[in-house]
Design a protein around this motif. Structure first.
Motif, PDB file in Angstrom:
ATOM      1  N   LEU A 129     -48.136  -7.736  40.489  1.00 23.39           N
ATOM      2  CA  LEU A 129     -48.337  -7.685  39.035  1.00 23.39           C
ATOM      3  C   LEU A 129     -48.231  -6.259  38.498  1.00 23.39           C
ATOM      4  CD1 LEU A 129     -51.237 -10.228  38.532  1.00 23.39           C
ATOM      5  CD2 LEU A 129     -48.977 -10.321  37.479  1.00 23.39           C
ATOM      6  N   GLU A 130     -47.456  -5.431  39.160  1.00 21.37           N
ATOM      7  CA  GLU A 130     -47.336  -4.033  38.737  1.00 21.37           C
ATOM      8  C   GLU A 130     -46.570  -3.920  37.428  1.00 21.37           C
ATOM      9  OE1 GLU A 130     -45.686  -1.841  41.995  1.00 21.37           O
ATOM     10  OE2 GLU A 130     -47.301  -2.459  43.347  1.00 21.37           O
ATOM     11  N   VAL A 131     -46.843  -2.860  36.690  1.00 24.15           N
ATOM     12  CA  VAL A 131     -46.204  -2.629  35.402  1.00 24.15           C
ATOM     13  C   VAL A 131     -44.689  -2.455  35.551  1.00 24.15           C
ATOM     14  CG1 VAL A 131     -46.518  -0.115  35.374  1.00 24.15           C
ATOM     15  CG2 VAL A 131     -46.407  -1.374  33.218  1.00 24.15           C
ATOM     16  N   SER A 132     -44.225  -2.042  36.719  1.00 27.31           N
ATOM     17  CA  SER A 132     -42.792  -1.836  36.935  1.00 27.31           C
ATOM     18  C   SER A 132     -41.991  -3.109  36.683  1.00 27.31           C
ATOM     19  CB  SER A 132     -42.531  -1.309  38.343  1.00 27.31           C
ATOM     20  OG  SER A 132     -43.034  -2.211  39.303  1.00 27.31           O
ATOM     21  N   CYS A 133     -42.588  -4.263  36.908  1.00 27.96           N
ATOM     22  CA  CYS A 133     -41.902  -5.541  36.675  1.00 27.96           C
ATOM     23  C   CYS A 133     -41.660  -5.762  35.183  1.00 27.96           C
ATOM     24  CB  CYS A 133     -42.713  -6.692  37.248  1.00 27.96           C
ATOM     25  SG  CYS A 133     -43.099  -6.439  38.976  1.00 27.96           S
ATOM     26  N   ILE A 171     -37.894  -5.337  30.444  1.00 32.57           N
ATOM     27  CA  ILE A 171     -37.530  -4.719  29.161  1.00 32.57           C
ATOM     28  C   ILE A 171     -36.158  -4.058  29.261  1.00 32.57           C
ATOM     29  CG2 ILE A 171     -38.089  -2.853  27.550  1.00 32.57           C
ATOM     30  CD1 ILE A 171     -41.072  -3.540  28.110  1.00 32.57           C
ATOM     31  N   LYS A 172     -35.911  -3.360  30.343  1.00 32.98           N
ATOM     32  CA  LYS A 172     -34.609  -2.703  30.530  1.00 32.98           C
ATOM     33  C   LYS A 172     -33.481  -3.733  30.597  1.00 32.98           C
ATOM     34  CE  LYS A 172     -36.366   1.481  32.694  1.00 32.98           C
ATOM     35  NZ  LYS A 172     -36.484   2.271  33.922  1.00 32.98           N
ATOM     36  N   LYS A 173     -33.719  -4.852  31.264  1.00 34.53           N
ATOM     37  CA  LYS A 173     -32.720  -5.919  31.322  1.00 34.53           C
ATOM     38  C   LYS A 173     -32.440  -6.472  29.921  1.00 34.53           C
ATOM     39  CE  LYS A 173     -33.559  -7.854  35.938  1.00 34.53           C
ATOM     40  NZ  LYS A 173     -34.017  -9.062  36.660  1.00 34.53           N
ATOM     41  N   ALA A 174     -33.502  -6.693  29.152  1.00 35.10           N
ATOM     42  CA  ALA A 174     -33.337  -7.233  27.796  1.00 35.10           C
ATOM     43  C   ALA A 174     -32.518  -6.282  26.926  1.00 35.10           C
ATOM     44  CB  ALA A 174     -34.701  -7.489  27.164  1.00 35.10           C
ATOM     45  N   LYS A 175     -32.826  -5.002  27.002  1.00 29.91           N
ATOM     46  CA  LYS A 175     -32.095  -4.016  26.208  1.00 29.91           C
ATOM     47  C   LYS A 175     -30.627  -3.960  26.613  1.00 29.91           C
ATOM     48  CE  LYS A 175     -34.313  -0.155  25.206  1.00 29.91           C
ATOM     49  NZ  LYS A 175     -35.134   1.058  25.394  1.00 29.91           N
ATOM     50  N   ALA A 176     -30.361  -4.032  27.916  1.00 29.95           N
ATOM     51  CA  ALA A 176     -28.982  -3.987  28.398  1.00 29.95           C
ATOM     52  C   ALA A 176     -28.207  -5.253  28.017  1.00 29.95           C
ATOM     53  CB  ALA A 176     -28.964  -3.796  29.908  1.00 29.95           C
ATOM     54  N   ARG A 177     -28.833  -6.402  28.175  1.00 26.00           N
ATOM     55  CA  ARG A 177     -28.148  -7.664  27.879  1.00 26.00           C
ATOM     56  C   ARG A 177     -27.862  -7.834  26.396  1.00 26.00           C
ATOM     57  NH1 ARG A 177     -31.512 -11.449  32.009  1.00 26.00           N
ATOM     58  NH2 ARG A 177     -30.425 -10.742  33.879  1.00 26.00           N
ATOM     59  N   ARG A 199     -52.597  -8.592  25.652  1.00 29.75           N
ATOM     60  CA  ARG A 199     -53.155  -7.278  25.965  1.00 29.75           C
ATOM     61  C   ARG A 199     -53.406  -7.094  27.464  1.00 29.75           C
ATOM     62  NH1 ARG A 199     -55.008  -4.530  21.450  1.00 29.75           N
ATOM     63  NH2 ARG A 199     -54.886  -5.745  19.562  1.00 29.75           N
ATOM     64  N   GLY A 200     -52.564  -7.719  28.273  1.00 33.23           N
ATOM     65  CA  GLY A 200     -52.682  -7.555  29.718  1.00 33.23           C
ATOM     66  C   GLY A 200     -52.514  -6.094  30.103  1.00 33.23           C
ATOM     67  N   SER A 201     -53.060  -5.732  31.238  1.00 34.40           N
ATOM     68  CA  SER A 201     -53.060  -4.322  31.645  1.00 34.40           C
ATOM     69  C   SER A 201     -51.653  -3.735  31.726  1.00 34.40           C
ATOM     70  CB  SER A 201     -53.779  -4.155  32.983  1.00 34.40           C
ATOM     71  OG  SER A 201     -53.117  -4.889  33.997  1.00 34.40           O
ATOM     72  N   GLN A 202     -50.668  -4.537  32.093  1.00 30.61           N
ATOM     73  CA  GLN A 202     -49.296  -4.037  32.176  1.00 30.61           C
ATOM     74  C   GLN A 202     -48.760  -3.629  30.804  1.00 30.61           C
ATOM     75  OE1 GLN A 202     -50.343  -7.015  33.176  1.00 30.61           O
ATOM     76  NE2 GLN A 202     -49.979  -7.194  35.375  1.00 30.61           N
ATOM     77  N   TYR A 203     -49.182  -4.364  29.764  1.00 30.32           N
ATOM     78  CA  TYR A 203     -48.656  -4.150  28.425  1.00 30.32           C
ATOM     79  C   TYR A 203     -49.395  -3.069  27.628  1.00 30.32           C
ATOM     80  CZ  TYR A 203     -45.923  -8.331  29.302  1.00 30.32           C
ATOM     81  OH  TYR A 203     -45.051  -9.245  29.833  1.00 30.32           O
ATOM     82  N   VAL A 204     -50.439  -2.552  28.167  1.00 26.83           N
ATOM     83  CA  VAL A 204     -51.163  -1.464  27.480  1.00 26.83           C
ATOM     84  C   VAL A 204     -51.171  -0.186  28.326  1.00 26.83           C
ATOM     85  CG1 VAL A 204     -52.595  -2.998  26.086  1.00 26.83           C
ATOM     86  CG2 VAL A 204     -53.421  -2.253  28.326  1.00 26.83           C
ATOM     87  N   SER A 205     -50.427  -0.184  29.422  1.00 22.85           N
ATOM     88  CA  SER A 205     -50.391   0.970  30.318  1.00 22.85           C
ATOM     89  C   SER A 205     -49.601   2.131  29.704  1.00 22.85           C
ATOM     90  CB  SER A 205     -49.760   0.580  31.651  1.00 22.85           C
ATOM     91  OG  SER A 205     -48.379   0.308  31.472  1.00 22.85           O
ATOM     92  N   LYS A 206     -49.816   3.318  30.235  1.00 22.20           N
ATOM     93  CA  LYS A 206     -49.094   4.507  29.770  1.00 22.20           C
ATOM     94  C   LYS A 206     -47.595   4.358  29.999  1.00 22.20           C
ATOM     95  CE  LYS A 206     -52.849   7.789  30.414  1.00 22.20           C
ATOM     96  NZ  LYS A 206     -53.346   8.935  31.201  1.00 22.20           N
ATOM     97  N   GLU A 207     -47.226   3.810  31.151  1.00 25.18           N
ATOM     98  CA  GLU A 207     -45.813   3.615  31.485  1.00 25.18           C
ATOM     99  C   GLU A 207     -45.133   2.686  30.470  1.00 25.18           C
ATOM    100  OE1 GLU A 207     -42.312   3.800  34.042  1.00 25.18           O
ATOM    101  OE2 GLU A 207     -44.124   5.013  33.965  1.00 25.18           O
ATOM    102  N   TYR A 208     -45.797   1.592  30.127  1.00 23.59           N
ATOM    103  CA  TYR A 208     -45.264   0.647  29.137  1.00 23.59           C
ATOM    104  C   TYR A 208     -45.103   1.332  27.782  1.00 23.59           C
ATOM    105  CZ  TYR A 208     -44.971  -3.469  26.101  1.00 23.59           C
ATOM    106  OH  TYR A 208     -44.569  -4.390  25.166  1.00 23.59           O
ATOM    107  N   LYS A 209     -46.108   2.067  27.365  1.00 19.68           N
ATOM    108  CA  LYS A 209     -46.045   2.755  26.068  1.00 19.68           C
ATOM    109  C   LYS A 209     -44.925   3.783  26.035  1.00 19.68           C
ATOM    110  CE  LYS A 209     -50.735   1.733  24.947  1.00 19.68           C
ATOM    111  NZ  LYS A 209     -51.559   1.737  23.807  1.00 19.68           N
ATOM    112  N   ARG A 210     -44.680   4.430  27.182  1.00 18.95           N
ATOM    113  CA  ARG A 210     -43.595   5.416  27.255  1.00 18.95           C
ATOM    114  C   ARG A 210     -42.236   4.721  27.096  1.00 18.95           C
ATOM    115  NH1 ARG A 210     -40.065   6.898  30.685  1.00 18.95           N
ATOM    116  NH2 ARG A 210     -40.867   5.730  32.447  1.00 18.95           N
ATOM    117  N   VAL A 211     -42.031   3.602  27.790  1.00 19.71           N
ATOM    118  CA  VAL A 211     -40.754   2.893  27.758  1.00 19.71           C
ATOM    119  C   VAL A 211     -40.510   2.227  26.403  1.00 19.71           C
ATOM    120  CG1 VAL A 211     -39.507   0.938  28.781  1.00 19.71           C
ATOM    121  CG2 VAL A 211     -40.659   2.579  30.239  1.00 19.71           C
ATOM    122  N   THR A 212     -41.566   1.836  25.736  1.00 18.52           N
ATOM    123  CA  THR A 212     -41.421   1.137  24.448  1.00 18.52           C
ATOM    124  C   THR A 212     -41.655   2.058  23.251  1.00 18.52           C
ATOM    125  OG1 THR A 212     -43.740   0.428  24.517  1.00 18.52           O
ATOM    126  CG2 THR A 212     -42.092  -1.087  25.444  1.00 18.52           C
TER     127      THR A 212
END
Length: 160
Positions: free
Chosen positions: A40-44, A49-55, A68-81
Protein backbone atom coordinates in the motif's frame (compact mmCIF):
# COMPACT_ATOMS: atom_id res chain seq x y z
CA UNK A 1 -10.61 19.61 -18.18
CA UNK A 2 -10.41 16.23 -16.53
CA UNK A 3 -12.22 15.55 -13.30
CA UNK A 4 -11.09 12.23 -11.89
CA UNK A 5 -11.52 10.19 -8.74
CA UNK A 6 -9.02 7.78 -7.27
CA UNK A 7 -8.98 5.12 -4.62
CA UNK A 8 -7.32 1.87 -3.57
CA UNK A 9 -9.03 -1.45 -2.95
CA UNK A 10 -7.74 -4.80 -1.78
CA UNK A 11 -8.08 -8.08 -3.65
CA UNK A 12 -7.67 -11.31 -1.73
CA UNK A 13 -5.44 -14.00 -3.25
CA UNK A 14 -4.16 -17.31 -1.91
CA UNK A 15 -0.73 -15.66 -1.57
CA UNK A 16 -2.12 -12.67 0.34
CA UNK A 17 -3.62 -9.32 -0.53
CA UNK A 18 -2.96 -7.40 -3.75
CA UNK A 19 -3.97 -3.74 -4.05
CA UNK A 20 -5.67 -2.08 -7.02
CA UNK A 21 -5.27 1.68 -7.39
CA UNK A 22 -7.62 3.19 -9.99
CA UNK A 23 -8.37 6.59 -11.47
CA UNK A 24 -11.78 7.10 -13.07
CA UNK A 25 -12.76 9.95 -15.40
CA UNK A 26 -16.07 11.15 -13.99
CA UNK A 27 -17.33 12.35 -17.37
CA UNK A 28 -17.30 8.92 -19.01
CA UNK A 29 -16.79 6.62 -16.00
CA UNK A 30 -13.75 5.24 -17.85
CA UNK A 31 -10.89 3.82 -15.81
CA UNK A 32 -8.08 5.85 -17.34
CA UNK A 33 -5.30 4.38 -15.23
CA UNK A 34 -4.80 1.52 -12.81
CA UNK A 35 -1.94 -0.09 -10.99
CA UNK A 36 -1.72 -3.37 -9.16
CA UNK A 37 0.72 -3.71 -6.28
CA UNK A 38 1.70 -5.99 -3.44
CA UNK A 39 1.92 -3.12 -0.94
CA UNK A 40 0.00 0.00 0.00
CA UNK A 41 2.94 2.34 -0.57
CA UNK A 42 2.38 5.81 -1.97
CA UNK A 43 4.51 4.90 -5.01
CA UNK A 44 1.56 2.90 -6.38
CA UNK A 45 -0.68 5.97 -6.32
CA UNK A 46 2.07 8.08 -7.91
CA UNK A 47 2.55 5.49 -10.68
CA UNK A 48 -1.19 5.49 -11.38
CA UNK A 49 -1.26 9.29 -11.62
CA UNK A 50 1.67 9.25 -14.05
CA UNK A 51 -0.11 6.65 -16.20
CA UNK A 52 -3.28 8.76 -16.25
CA UNK A 53 -1.38 11.88 -17.29
CA UNK A 54 0.46 9.99 -20.03
CA UNK A 55 -2.63 8.23 -21.39
CA UNK A 56 -4.69 11.40 -21.48
CA UNK A 57 -1.78 13.60 -22.62
CA UNK A 58 -2.88 16.01 -19.95
CA UNK A 59 -2.15 19.63 -20.67
CA UNK A 60 -5.56 20.84 -19.53
CA UNK A 61 -6.54 21.50 -15.93
CA UNK A 62 -6.90 18.38 -13.83
CA UNK A 63 -8.98 17.94 -10.71
CA UNK A 64 -8.33 14.76 -8.80
CA UNK A 65 -10.56 13.69 -5.93
CA UNK A 66 -9.74 11.03 -3.35
CA UNK A 67 -10.39 10.03 0.20
CA UNK A 68 -7.99 11.03 2.96
CA UNK A 69 -5.99 7.80 2.98
CA UNK A 70 -2.37 8.15 4.03
CA UNK A 71 -1.15 7.73 0.44
CA UNK A 72 -3.26 10.68 -0.73
CA UNK A 73 -2.11 13.12 1.94
CA UNK A 74 1.60 12.21 1.88
CA UNK A 75 4.36 14.67 0.98
CA UNK A 76 5.23 12.62 -2.12
CA UNK A 77 1.61 12.77 -3.36
CA UNK A 78 1.41 16.52 -2.76
CA UNK A 79 4.67 17.01 -4.66
CA UNK A 80 3.45 15.01 -7.70
CA UNK A 81 0.04 16.70 -7.73
CA UNK A 82 1.33 20.24 -7.17
CA UNK A 83 0.09 21.35 -10.63
CA UNK A 84 -3.32 19.74 -10.11
CA UNK A 85 -6.34 20.76 -8.10
CA UNK A 86 -6.74 18.13 -5.38
CA UNK A 87 -10.02 17.51 -3.68
CA UNK A 88 -10.66 15.31 -0.66
CA UNK A 89 -13.66 13.63 0.87
CA UNK A 90 -14.80 15.00 4.19
CA UNK A 91 -13.73 12.96 7.17
CA UNK A 92 -16.11 10.01 7.73
CA UNK A 93 -18.07 10.95 4.58
CA UNK A 94 -17.46 8.25 1.94
CA UNK A 95 -20.20 9.40 -0.45
CA UNK A 96 -17.88 11.96 -2.07
CA UNK A 97 -15.90 9.10 -3.55
CA UNK A 98 -18.90 6.91 -4.35
CA UNK A 99 -18.17 6.45 -8.07
CA UNK A 100 -14.77 4.86 -7.60
CA UNK A 101 -15.93 2.92 -4.53
CA UNK A 102 -18.81 1.60 -6.63
CA UNK A 103 -16.43 0.60 -9.42
CA UNK A 104 -14.22 -1.34 -6.99
CA UNK A 105 -17.28 -3.13 -5.67
CA UNK A 106 -18.39 -3.85 -9.23
CA UNK A 107 -15.13 -5.40 -10.42
CA UNK A 108 -15.21 -7.74 -7.43
CA UNK A 109 -18.91 -8.61 -7.73
CA UNK A 110 -19.04 -8.99 -11.52
CA UNK A 111 -15.68 -10.60 -12.12
CA UNK A 112 -13.08 -11.28 -9.44
CA UNK A 113 -15.38 -13.14 -7.03
CA UNK A 114 -15.87 -15.83 -9.69
CA UNK A 115 -12.28 -16.99 -9.32
CA UNK A 116 -10.04 -18.53 -6.73
CA UNK A 117 -7.22 -16.07 -7.33
CA UNK A 118 -3.78 -17.58 -6.87
CA UNK A 119 -1.30 -14.72 -6.80
CA UNK A 120 -0.28 -11.29 -8.11
CA UNK A 121 0.19 -12.48 -11.71
CA UNK A 122 -3.22 -14.17 -11.78
CA UNK A 123 -4.81 -11.03 -10.34
CA UNK A 124 -3.10 -8.85 -12.94
CA UNK A 125 -4.42 -10.97 -15.81
CA UNK A 126 -7.96 -10.90 -14.40
CA UNK A 127 -7.98 -7.15 -13.76
CA UNK A 128 -6.48 -6.44 -17.18
CA UNK A 129 -9.08 -8.62 -18.90
CA UNK A 130 -11.99 -6.99 -17.06
CA UNK A 131 -10.84 -3.39 -17.53
CA UNK A 132 -9.33 -3.41 -20.98
CA UNK A 133 -11.54 -6.01 -22.69
CA UNK A 134 -14.89 -5.39 -20.98
CA UNK A 135 -15.44 -2.48 -18.58
CA UNK A 136 -14.06 0.38 -20.72
CA UNK A 137 -15.05 -1.12 -24.07
CA UNK A 138 -18.32 -3.02 -23.68
CA UNK A 139 -19.98 -2.54 -20.29
CA UNK A 140 -22.82 -0.03 -20.58
CA UNK A 141 -23.55 2.64 -17.98
CA UNK A 142 -26.78 4.51 -17.39
CA UNK A 143 -24.68 7.65 -16.79
CA UNK A 144 -23.33 7.29 -20.35
CA UNK A 145 -26.77 6.96 -21.96
CA UNK A 146 -26.32 3.19 -21.93
CA UNK A 147 -23.05 3.26 -23.85
CA UNK A 148 -19.63 1.98 -22.84
CA UNK A 149 -17.15 4.57 -21.53
CA UNK A 150 -15.13 4.33 -24.77
CA UNK A 151 -18.21 4.82 -26.96
CA UNK A 152 -19.39 7.73 -24.82
CA UNK A 153 -16.04 9.47 -25.20
CA UNK A 154 -16.03 8.86 -28.96
CA UNK A 155 -19.46 10.48 -29.21
CA UNK A 156 -18.22 13.50 -27.26
CA UNK A 157 -15.20 13.91 -29.55
CA UNK A 158 -17.37 13.63 -32.69
CA UNK A 159 -19.65 16.40 -31.40
CA UNK A 160 -16.83 18.84 -30.78
Amino acid sequence: MLFGVSDITYIWTIDGFVYLTSIMDLYSRKIIAWTLSKTLEVSCVIETIKKAKARRNIDKPLILHSDRGSQYVSKEYKRVTATMQCSYSKKAYPWDNACIESFHSLIKREWLNRFKIRDYEHTYRLVFEYLEAFYNTKRIHSHCDYMSPNDYEKLYHRLQ
